[in-house]
Design a protein around this motif. Structure first.
Motif, PDB file in Angstrom:
ATOM      1  N   GLY A   5       0.820  -1.215   0.000  1.00 23.10           N
ATOM      2  CA  GLY A   5       0.000   0.000   0.000  1.00 23.10           C
ATOM      3  C   GLY A   5       0.847   1.255   0.000  1.00 23.10           C
ATOM      4  O   GLY A   5       0.547   2.232  -0.700  1.00 23.10           O
ATOM      5  N   VAL A   6       1.933   1.235   0.744  1.00 25.37           N
ATOM      6  CA  VAL A   6       2.823   2.396   0.794  1.00 25.37           C
ATOM      7  C   VAL A   6       3.504   2.607  -0.557  1.00 25.37           C
ATOM      8  O   VAL A   6       3.602   3.749  -1.036  1.00 25.37           O
ATOM      9  N   THR A   7       3.953   1.533  -1.177  1.00 20.79           N
ATOM     10  CA  THR A   7       4.614   1.687  -2.486  1.00 20.79           C
ATOM     11  C   THR A   7       3.629   2.171  -3.541  1.00 20.79           C
ATOM     12  O   THR A   7       3.979   2.988  -4.397  1.00 20.79           O
ATOM     13  N   GLU A   8       2.384   1.688  -3.489  1.00 18.82           N
ATOM     14  CA  GLU A   8       1.384   2.174  -4.447  1.00 18.82           C
ATOM     15  C   GLU A   8       1.093   3.653  -4.221  1.00 18.82           C
ATOM     16  O   GLU A   8       0.984   4.429  -5.183  1.00 18.82           O
ATOM     17  N   ALA A   9       0.988   4.056  -2.952  1.00 19.25           N
ATOM     18  CA  ALA A   9       0.736   5.466  -2.651  1.00 19.25           C
ATOM     19  C   ALA A   9       1.910   6.328  -3.085  1.00 19.25           C
ATOM     20  O   ALA A   9       1.733   7.423  -3.650  1.00 19.25           O
ATOM     21  N   ARG A  10       3.135   5.853  -2.847  1.00 19.83           N
ATOM     22  CA  ARG A  10       4.331   6.594  -3.258  1.00 19.83           C
ATOM     23  C   ARG A  10       4.365   6.761  -4.779  1.00 19.83           C
ATOM     24  O   ARG A  10       4.685   7.831  -5.296  1.00 19.83           O
ATOM     25  N   ALA A  11       4.026   5.678  -5.485  1.00 18.53           N
ATOM     26  CA  ALA A  11       4.033   5.748  -6.946  1.00 18.53           C
ATOM     27  C   ALA A  11       2.984   6.745  -7.437  1.00 18.53           C
ATOM     28  O   ALA A  11       3.223   7.493  -8.383  1.00 18.53           O
ATOM     29  N   ARG A  12       1.814   6.750  -6.799  1.00 22.67           N
ATOM     30  CA  ARG A  12       0.756   7.667  -7.188  1.00 22.67           C
ATOM     31  C   ARG A  12       1.153   9.110  -6.906  1.00 22.67           C
ATOM     32  O   ARG A  12       0.929  10.005  -7.725  1.00 22.67           O
ATOM     33  N   ILE A  13       1.769   9.357  -5.767  1.00 21.79           N
ATOM     34  CA  ILE A  13       2.127  10.718  -5.369  1.00 21.79           C
ATOM     35  C   ILE A  13       3.235  11.285  -6.257  1.00 21.79           C
ATOM     36  O   ILE A  13       3.142  12.398  -6.772  1.00 21.79           O
ATOM     37  N   GLY A  26       4.333  10.089  -9.165  1.00 27.21           N
ATOM     38  CA  GLY A  26       4.177   9.850 -10.592  1.00 27.21           C
ATOM     39  C   GLY A  26       5.070   8.747 -11.128  1.00 27.21           C
ATOM     40  O   GLY A  26       5.417   8.750 -12.302  1.00 27.21           O
ATOM     41  N   HIS A  27       5.464   7.815 -10.290  1.00 29.47           N
ATOM     42  CA  HIS A  27       6.286   6.699 -10.745  1.00 29.47           C
ATOM     43  C   HIS A  27       5.404   5.611 -11.331  1.00 29.47           C
ATOM     44  O   HIS A  27       4.212   5.521 -11.039  1.00 29.47           O
ATOM     45  N   VAL A  28       6.002   4.761 -12.164  1.00 28.34           N
ATOM     46  CA  VAL A  28       5.288   3.615 -12.699  1.00 28.34           C
ATOM     47  C   VAL A  28       5.565   2.433 -11.797  1.00 28.34           C
ATOM     48  O   VAL A  28       6.717   2.099 -11.534  1.00 28.34           O
ATOM     49  N   LEU A  29       4.511   1.815 -11.324  1.00 27.53           N
ATOM     50  CA  LEU A  29       4.648   0.683 -10.416  1.00 27.53           C
ATOM     51  C   LEU A  29       4.886  -0.578 -11.234  1.00 27.53           C
ATOM     52  O   LEU A  29       4.133  -0.877 -12.163  1.00 27.53           O
ATOM     53  N   ASN A  30       5.942  -1.296 -10.920  1.00 28.57           N
ATOM     54  CA  ASN A  30       6.281  -2.524 -11.636  1.00 28.57           C
ATOM     55  C   ASN A  30       6.592  -3.609 -10.609  1.00 28.57           C
ATOM     56  O   ASN A  30       7.753  -3.929 -10.359  1.00 28.57           O
ATOM     57  N   PRO A  31       5.564  -4.197 -10.014  1.00 32.95           N
ATOM     58  CA  PRO A  31       5.809  -5.175  -8.952  1.00 32.95           C
ATOM     59  C   PRO A  31       6.419  -6.480  -9.461  1.00 32.95           C
ATOM     60  O   PRO A  31       7.110  -7.171  -8.724  1.00 32.95           O
ATOM     61  N   THR A  32       6.191  -6.824 -10.733  1.00 33.27           N
ATOM     62  CA  THR A  32       6.740  -8.081 -11.255  1.00 33.27           C
ATOM     63  C   THR A  32       8.193  -7.940 -11.665  1.00 33.27           C
ATOM     64  O   THR A  32       8.888  -8.937 -11.815  1.00 33.27           O
ATOM     65  N   GLY A  33       8.651  -6.731 -11.883  1.00 28.85           N
ATOM     66  CA  GLY A  33      10.050  -6.514 -12.256  1.00 28.85           C
ATOM     67  C   GLY A  33      10.340  -6.798 -13.715  1.00 28.85           C
ATOM     68  O   GLY A  33      11.498  -6.966 -14.095  1.00 28.85           O
ATOM     69  N   GLN A  34       9.302  -6.848 -14.561  1.00 27.74           N
ATOM     70  CA  GLN A  34       9.522  -7.105 -15.978  1.00 27.74           C
ATOM     71  C   GLN A  34      10.095  -5.865 -16.654  1.00 27.74           C
ATOM     72  O   GLN A  34       9.903  -4.743 -16.187  1.00 27.74           O
ATOM     73  N   ARG A  35      10.783  -6.094 -17.784  1.00 26.49           N
ATOM     74  CA  ARG A  35      11.362  -4.974 -18.520  1.00 26.49           C
ATOM     75  C   ARG A  35      10.257  -4.116 -19.112  1.00 26.49           C
ATOM     76  O   ARG A  35       9.250  -4.615 -19.585  1.00 26.49           O
ATOM     77  N   SER A  36      10.487  -2.830 -19.085  1.00 28.96           N
ATOM     78  CA  SER A  36       9.478  -1.900 -19.554  1.00 28.96           C
ATOM     79  C   SER A  36      10.166  -0.760 -20.304  1.00 28.96           C
ATOM     80  O   SER A  36      11.241  -0.314 -19.912  1.00 28.96           O
ATOM     81  N   PRO A  37       9.551  -0.244 -21.360  1.00 30.64           N
ATOM     82  CA  PRO A  37      10.160   0.878 -22.096  1.00 30.64           C
ATOM     83  C   PRO A  37       9.911   2.226 -21.435  1.00 30.64           C
ATOM     84  O   PRO A  37      10.260   3.248 -21.992  1.00 30.64           O
ATOM     85  N   HIS A  38       9.340   2.232 -20.251  1.00 31.76           N
ATOM     86  CA  HIS A  38       8.964   3.492 -19.608  1.00 31.76           C
ATOM     87  C   HIS A  38      10.161   4.413 -19.393  1.00 31.76           C
ATOM     88  O   HIS A  38      10.071   5.627 -19.585  1.00 31.76           O
TER      89      HIS A  38
END
Length: 104
Positions: A17-25, A27-39
């Motif tokens: 919950g804290v990591t989701e809130a931090r990402a929302r605040i 503006g980070h992209v949440l990547n809990p699975t750790g897969q590669r992303s072009p972000h």
């Protein structure tokens, strides 16, 4: 024993919950699975405009006098080649036409 499992379950829920809130605040992209992303690449500024500004504008493409001189040079070179017999063949007498006629 069940108290330890419940505590661990609560800890993971709170940290998630804290990591989701931090990402929302922030503006980070949440990547809990750790897969590669072009972000990360898409987040960078595009540099095409800067690169195009670095090179000067080519005025030879816009100037009709330069274009006319180039065309005249091309035509005179073509005429010289034709006089020597090295110019392009007439339509229907090139290599492709020779191959087609040979097969018939």
């Amino acid at each position: 024993m069940s108290g330890v499992g419940l505590r661990r379950l609560l800890e993971t829920a709170v940290t998630q919950g804290v990591t989701e809130a931090r990402a929302r605040i922030f503006g980070h992209v949440l990547n809990p699975t750790g897969q590669r992303s072009p972000h990360k690449l898409l987040r960078k500024k595009l540099i095409g405009e800067k690169v195009s500004q670095w090179y000067p504008h080519d005025i030879t493409k816009d100037d009709p006098l330069i274009m006319a001189a180039r065309e005249q040079e091309r035509l005179s070179k073509l005429e010289m080649l034709k006089r020597r017999g090295k110019g392009p063949p007439k339509k229907g007498q090139g290599k492709g036409a020779a191959k087609r006629n040979k097969g018939k």
